[in-house]
Design an enzyme around this catalytic site. Structure first.
Site, PDB file in Angstrom:
ATOM      1  N   LYS A   1       0.945  38.734 -23.158  1.00 22.25           N
ATOM      2  CA  LYS A   1       2.013  38.760 -24.163  1.00 22.25           C
ATOM      3  C   LYS A   1       2.262  37.399 -24.795  1.00 22.25           C
ATOM      4  CE  LYS A   1       4.764  42.824 -22.985  1.00 22.25           C
ATOM      5  NZ  LYS A   1       6.122  43.327 -22.711  1.00 22.25           N
TER       6      LYS A   1
ATOM      7  N   LYS B   1      -4.960  54.385 -28.940  1.00 25.57           N
ATOM      8  CA  LYS B   1      -3.837  55.081 -28.304  1.00 25.57           C
ATOM      9  C   LYS B   1      -2.862  55.630 -29.343  1.00 25.57           C
ATOM     10  CE  LYS B   1      -1.332  53.744 -24.412  1.00 25.57           C
ATOM     11  NZ  LYS B   1      -0.919  52.801 -23.354  1.00 25.57           N
TER      12      LYS B   1
ATOM     13  N   LYS C   1       3.588  54.310 -31.784  1.00 22.71           N
ATOM     14  CA  LYS C   1       4.699  54.350 -32.735  1.00 22.71           C
ATOM     15  C   LYS C   1       4.440  53.445 -33.918  1.00 22.71           C
ATOM     16  CE  LYS C   1       7.252  50.832 -30.147  1.00 22.71           C
ATOM     17  NZ  LYS C   1       6.879  49.579 -30.770  1.00 22.71           N
TER      18      LYS C   1
END
Ligand code: TRP
Length: 339
Positions: free
Chosen positions: A115, A201, A204
């Site tokens: 991250k 995948k 959203k």
């Protein structure tokens, strides 16, 4: 048994979210109720501030996620459902555990490396200490089991290391402060892929709304998205091996199998040799029949802010009551005087 798990609040909830963590949580809630165990589920809103975020969006996503969890079957009377921000004991215990967690342990966390990427110096301190908060989340409640995805296994091992070192340093073997929690990693965590690209995948953030089935989609929209889903011209194989190299076909068959509660093999023995002209309507109807009740509750509940806030408030009260004894013992064990 006491299971504890958290999920970061996100918006635009879709089929991938449902078939990933949420459905598993519902199943474990039902198992716990049957066995006299307990389930605690929370929105990890405190974790969400470790990355750049928009405050209004975080608040909206937190409520949206509660609506989704309840619509999907989390029952606030059988599970304790809450958000971290209303249970200050999470943040308090994190600070106390910061004395036990080692820099070297956190330096090995792969999620922080992923991250923070190339910009480690610019990452927030919260992103670095994220796993200590996660340890506090579960140790606070003496969790025995923690359902998580494969990607969170390392964080759970860290929680065990912290618990063990704390018990060693500040408690006795006969009377440990913390329970060492075991991970529960769902065996076939369904990986639901985009309807437009079988190798990405379902997400959203995909710009194409046709790539995903949203929990807000009505029956017509679901049917239309399935009918327009990307496929190849071949009929379905009758054996699993025949899906190799056919990512889109494999994804649709996989979705059918999890939704029907059966195996890919069983789906192929039914539909092998059939074209998508026959399979897609069957899949669409299956999705509509399973998702319609969820969709119905979700669209209703997500606009009922007082109801959502009441659920969280009540859940937080119950969570605080369970958290306080462990937190008190932790302060005590460390020699922190509190009158
Ligand atoms: N880090 C987890 C995730 O991103 C969410 C989480 C926070 C969590 N605290 C937790 C999961 C405690 C299990 C237990 O998926």
């Amino acid at each position: 048994m006491r299971i504890v798990s958290g999920i970061q609040p996100t918006g635009n909830l879709h089929l991938g979210n449902y078939l990933g963590a949420i459905r598993n949580w519902v199943k474990m809630q039902d198992d716990m109720a049957a066995q006299g165990g307990q389930s605690l589920y929370f929105l990890a809103d405190l974790h969400a501030i470790s990355m750049p975020h928009d405050p209004a969006e975080l608040a909206a996503n937190t409520r949206e996620m509660v609506a989704a969890l309840v619509a999907c079957g989390i029952d606030p009377d059988r599970s304790i459902l809450f958000n971290q921000a209303q249970v200050p004991q999470h943040a308090e215990l994190q600070w106390l555990l910061n004395g036990t967690a080692r820099m070297g342990w956190l330096n090995r966390m792969t999620q922080f490396k992923d991250k923070s990427g190339k910009n480690r110096e610019g990452a927030s301190v919260a992103l670095f200490t994220y796993p200590v908060l996660q340890a506090a989340d579960v140790l606070l409640y003496q969790a025995t089991h923690v359902p998580v995805g494969e990607d969170q296994k390392q964080h759970l091992e860290l929680a065990r290391d912290i618990a063990q070192k704390f018990n060693n340093d500040f408690a006795t073997e006969e009377n440990p402060v913390f329970t060492l929690p075991d991970p529960i990693i769902p065996p076939e965590a369904a990986r639901i892929m985009s309807l437009r690209n079988g190798t990405a995948k379902m997400s959203k953030s995909d710009p194409s709304d046709m790539s995903r089935i949203n929990l807000t989609d009505d029956a017509d929209t679901i049917m239309q998205k399935i009918k327009k889903a990307k496929t190849d011209p071949e009929p379905l194989p009758s054996e699993k091996a025949g899906l190799e190299g056919r990512a889109e076909a494999a994804n649709l068959v996989g979705i059918y199998a999890v939704m029907a509660g059966t195996t890919v093999e069983a789906v192929l023995s039914e539909f092998g040799g059939e074209g998508f002209g026959k399979f897609k309507p069957a899949l669409g109807e299956l999705l509509v029949s399973k998702l319609a009740p969820i969709n119905h509750r979700f669209v209703e509940l997500r606009q009922d802010r007082p109801a959502l806030d009441a659920i969280l408030k009540k859940g937080a009260e119950k969570a605080r009551a369970l958290a306080v004894p462990t937190l008190d013992r932790t302060y005590d064990a460390l020699g922190l005087v509190r009158g």
